[in-house]
Design a protein around this motif. Structure first.
Motif, mmCIF file in Angstrom:
data_model
loop_
_atom_site.group_PDB
_atom_site.id
_atom_site.type_symbol
_atom_site.label_atom_id
_atom_site.label_comp_id
_atom_site.label_asym_id
_atom_site.label_seq_id
_atom_site.Cartn_x
_atom_site.Cartn_y
_atom_site.Cartn_z
ATOM 1 N N ASP A 46 0.790 -1.181 -0.296
ATOM 2 C CA ASP A 46 0.107 -0.019 0.072
ATOM 3 C C ASP A 46 0.870 1.254 -0.012
ATOM 4 O OD1 ASP A 46 -2.234 -1.651 0.114
ATOM 5 O OD2 ASP A 46 -2.125 -1.516 2.173
ATOM 6 N N ILE A 47 2.158 1.312 0.777
ATOM 7 C CA ILE A 47 2.922 2.496 0.643
ATOM 8 C C ILE A 47 4.045 2.681 -0.084
ATOM 9 C CG2 ILE A 47 1.874 2.699 3.172
ATOM 10 C CD1 ILE A 47 4.858 1.801 4.234
ATOM 11 N N GLY A 48 4.404 1.314 -0.882
ATOM 12 C CA GLY A 48 5.226 1.222 -2.028
ATOM 13 C C GLY A 48 6.799 1.382 -1.197
ATOM 14 N N ALA A 49 7.033 0.884 0.052
ATOM 15 C CA ALA A 49 8.380 0.894 0.804
ATOM 16 C C ALA A 49 8.745 -0.850 0.669
ATOM 17 C CB ALA A 49 8.041 1.323 2.016
ATOM 18 N N ASP A 50 9.897 -1.039 0.864
ATOM 19 C CA ASP A 50 10.367 -2.227 1.065
ATOM 20 C C ASP A 50 10.180 -2.842 2.512
ATOM 21 O OD1 ASP A 50 12.843 -2.229 2.958
ATOM 22 O OD2 ASP A 50 12.936 -0.345 1.645
ATOM 23 N N ARG A 51 10.198 -4.248 2.872
ATOM 24 C CA ARG A 51 9.607 -4.674 4.170
ATOM 25 C C ARG A 51 10.532 -4.309 5.139
ATOM 26 N NH1 ARG A 51 7.853 -11.025 5.069
ATOM 27 N NH2 ARG A 51 7.587 -10.709 7.317
ATOM 28 N N LEU A 52 11.757 -4.061 4.897
ATOM 29 C CA LEU A 52 12.768 -3.967 6.004
ATOM 30 C C LEU A 52 12.490 -2.400 6.592
ATOM 31 C CD1 LEU A 52 14.833 -4.447 8.303
ATOM 32 C CD2 LEU A 52 16.378 -4.022 6.396
ATOM 33 N N SER A 53 11.965 -1.498 5.398
ATOM 34 C CA SER A 53 11.605 -0.027 5.881
ATOM 35 C C SER A 53 10.310 -0.003 6.729
ATOM 36 C CB SER A 53 11.558 0.798 4.775
ATOM 37 O OG SER A 53 12.749 0.664 4.195
ATOM 38 N N VAL A 54 9.522 -0.959 6.370
ATOM 39 C CA VAL A 54 8.174 -0.901 7.209
ATOM 40 C C VAL A 54 8.533 -1.345 8.725
ATOM 41 C CG1 VAL A 54 6.038 -1.823 7.364
ATOM 42 C CG2 VAL A 54 6.748 -0.929 5.162
ATOM 43 N N VAL A 55 9.253 -2.506 8.697
ATOM 44 C CA VAL A 55 9.705 -3.028 9.855
ATOM 45 C C VAL A 55 10.553 -2.135 11.005
ATOM 46 C CG1 VAL A 55 11.270 -4.729 11.240
ATOM 47 C CG2 VAL A 55 9.797 -5.524 9.151
ATOM 48 N N VAL A 56 11.308 -1.077 10.060
ATOM 49 C CA VAL A 56 11.977 -0.221 10.996
ATOM 50 C C VAL A 56 10.881 0.835 11.627
ATOM 51 C CG1 VAL A 56 13.559 1.873 10.771
ATOM 52 C CG2 VAL A 56 14.175 -0.497 9.638
ATOM 53 N N ALA A 57 9.996 1.275 10.850
ATOM 54 C CA ALA A 57 8.969 2.342 11.206
ATOM 55 C C ALA A 57 8.245 1.663 12.539
ATOM 56 C CB ALA A 57 7.990 2.699 9.999
ATOM 57 N N SER A 58 8.071 0.169 12.548
ATOM 58 C CA SER A 58 7.285 -0.418 13.735
ATOM 59 C C SER A 58 8.454 -0.614 14.661
ATOM 60 C CB SER A 58 6.711 -1.733 13.145
ATOM 61 O OG SER A 58 5.980 -1.905 12.274
ATOM 62 N N LEU A 59 9.543 -0.716 14.654
ATOM 63 C CA LEU A 59 10.597 -0.918 15.491
ATOM 64 C C LEU A 59 10.743 0.137 16.371
ATOM 65 C CD1 LEU A 59 13.203 -3.357 13.919
ATOM 66 C CD2 LEU A 59 11.997 -4.042 15.731
ATOM 67 N N THR A 60 10.654 1.462 15.462
ATOM 68 C CA THR A 60 10.626 2.718 16.229
ATOM 69 C C THR A 60 9.687 2.892 17.211
ATOM 70 O OG1 THR A 60 11.471 3.759 14.189
ATOM 71 C CG2 THR A 60 10.625 5.430 15.854
ATOM 72 N N SER A 61 8.480 2.616 17.270
ATOM 73 C CA SER A 61 7.462 2.799 18.200
ATOM 74 C C SER A 61 7.897 1.578 19.226
ATOM 75 C CB SER A 61 6.266 2.219 17.442
ATOM 76 O OG SER A 61 5.864 3.307 16.724
ATOM 77 N N LEU A 62 8.328 0.505 19.039
ATOM 78 C CA LEU A 62 8.952 -0.596 20.089
ATOM 79 C C LEU A 62 9.818 0.098 20.869
ATOM 80 C CD1 LEU A 62 8.788 -3.314 21.375
ATOM 81 C CD2 LEU A 62 10.491 -4.105 19.567
ATOM 82 N N ALA A 63 11.038 0.531 20.266
ATOM 83 C CA ALA A 63 12.051 1.095 20.915
ATOM 84 C C ALA A 63 11.798 2.430 21.895
ATOM 85 C CB ALA A 63 13.071 1.755 19.961
ATOM 86 N N VAL A 64 10.802 3.088 21.391
ATOM 87 C CA VAL A 64 10.410 4.286 22.321
ATOM 88 C C VAL A 64 9.710 3.692 23.739
ATOM 89 C CG1 VAL A 64 8.448 5.996 22.716
ATOM 90 C CG2 VAL A 64 9.600 5.848 20.517
ATOM 91 N N TYR A 65 9.544 2.493 23.754
ATOM 92 C CA TYR A 65 8.848 2.139 25.093
ATOM 93 C C TYR A 65 10.100 1.164 25.755
ATOM 94 C CZ TYR A 65 4.473 3.475 23.653
ATOM 95 O OH TYR A 65 3.283 4.222 23.375
ATOM 96 N N LEU A 66 10.858 0.157 24.970
ATOM 97 C CA LEU A 66 11.647 -0.609 25.896
ATOM 98 C C LEU A 66 12.997 -0.121 25.915
ATOM 99 C CD1 LEU A 66 10.977 -4.205 24.048
ATOM 100 C CD2 LEU A 66 10.117 -3.396 26.074
ATOM 101 N N VAL A 67 13.595 0.568 25.154
ATOM 102 C CA VAL A 67 14.911 1.139 25.186
ATOM 103 C C VAL A 67 14.994 2.067 26.693
ATOM 104 C CG1 VAL A 67 16.746 2.665 24.065
ATOM 105 C CG2 VAL A 67 15.498 1.112 22.990
ATOM 106 N N PRO A 68 14.099 3.054 26.713
ATOM 107 C CA PRO A 68 14.097 3.848 28.198
ATOM 108 C C PRO A 68 14.034 2.844 29.064
ATOM 109 C CG PRO A 68 12.806 4.949 26.328
ATOM 110 C CD PRO A 68 13.057 3.690 25.825
ATOM 111 N N LEU A 69 13.257 1.844 29.205
ATOM 112 C CA LEU A 69 12.777 0.915 30.410
ATOM 113 C C LEU A 69 14.155 0.295 30.542
ATOM 114 C CD1 LEU A 69 10.797 -0.261 32.152
ATOM 115 C CD2 LEU A 69 10.227 -1.896 30.474
ATOM 116 N N LEU A 70 14.591 -0.373 29.658
ATOM 117 C CA LEU A 70 15.913 -0.998 29.686
ATOM 118 C C LEU A 70 16.987 -0.112 30.190
ATOM 119 C CD1 LEU A 70 17.873 -3.416 29.315
ATOM 120 C CD2 LEU A 70 18.020 -2.954 27.118
#
Length: 274
Positions: A46-70
């Motif tokens: 739908d957005i014309g991006a490769d799979r890893l770029s989409v995963v990076v966008a999702s990982l960004t949201s994950l990192a906002v929560y887990l990295v500060p906690l760690l």
């Protein structure tokens, strides 16, 4: 000075490796990263991006929560734990300045954090490239996410050292660390969302919101990675704001916050009496 910092870092690195919460947070990072990698193929067409770029966008949201906690899990007792165990007076008898002690702790904890981030992001990248070889186009975005995640962690490490110095008891420092995490990572964005809804597209949304986002290290990190990624359309929340804030401003915030946090930690540690 560098030798003293590295000696302290080597000792703190061995101590941090024995922290069970570090192992648990690292395992969670890997598991969630793999889950996001498995789900990352859905919107790519739908957005014309490769799979890893989409995963990076999702990982960004994950990192906002887990990295500060760690980071806070590793740093909340860095000073308070020394005080409680009675080892701080002995530590301060060594010919090492207080700033060097904190710098050594920071180097060690950043190394642990980099290993955890590398394990999680690396697993996600391998899964994405294995299922879609064209995903290698997203490797620059993944690399950017890795080093910016380490800087985000450094910010919260410094904040954790400051809280540990202020509380001087591990239990009190743990409570302050949890409050800081909830405040900056969870409640801050909820408050901004409420204000945006109440503002109805007025002056707050157009003028105050960009400054408020850059003033929060977690939001600045998210803005930086979403602004630089190819798959911002796959992210929600502040993804729209990422298109309105210049990349250099979010990058400057990401780079400045670790220095500010370390300076605050050093100032707080200097007031601690053995």
């Amino acid at each position: 000075m560098i030798r003293r910092i590295l000696s302290t870092a080597a000792l703190e690195f061995r101590i941090a490796l024995r922290n069970r919460w570090v192992a648990i947070a690292t395992a969670l990072m890997v598991v969630f990263a793999l889950v996001l990698a498995a789900a990352g193929a859905a919107p790519t067409g739908d957005i014309g991006a490769d799979r890893l770029s989409v995963v990076v966008a999702s990982l960004t949201s994950l990192a906002v929560y887990l990295v500060p906690l760690l980071a806070l899990l590793m740093s909340f007792d860095a000073v308070a734990g020394e005080v409680e165990r009675g080892t701080l007076p002995l530590l301060l008898t060594y010919p090492v300045a207080r700033a060097e002690v904190l710098a050594g702790k920071l180097v060690a904890h950043m190394a642990i954090l980099a290993l955890a981030v590398g394990a999680g992001y690396g697993a996600a990248a391998l899964a994405a490239v294995w299922s879609d070889p064209a995903s290698t186009a997203g490797l620059p975005a993944l690399w950017r996410l890795m080093w910016s995640s380490t800087l985000l962690g450094a910010t919260f490490l410094g904040a954790g050292y400051a809280l540990s110095s202020i509380a001087r008891r591990p239990s009190g420092a743990a409570g302050l660390a949890v409050g800081l995490w909830l405040g900056l990572v969870v409640l801050y964005d909820l408050a901004l969302l409420a204000l945006i809804v109440a503002d109805g597209g007025g002056g707050f949304t157009t003028e105050v919101l960009p400054v408020a986002l850059l003033a929060n290290p977690a939001d600045a990190f998210r803005l930086f990675n979403l602004s630089a990624a190819q798959a911002t359309a796959a992210a929600a929340g502040v993804g729209g704001a990422a298109a309105t804030i210049p990349l250099w401003q979010s990058a400057l915030s990401v780079l400045a916050w670790p220095l500010a946090a370390l300076g605050l930690a050093i100032a707080a540690f200097r007031k601690v009496t053995p």
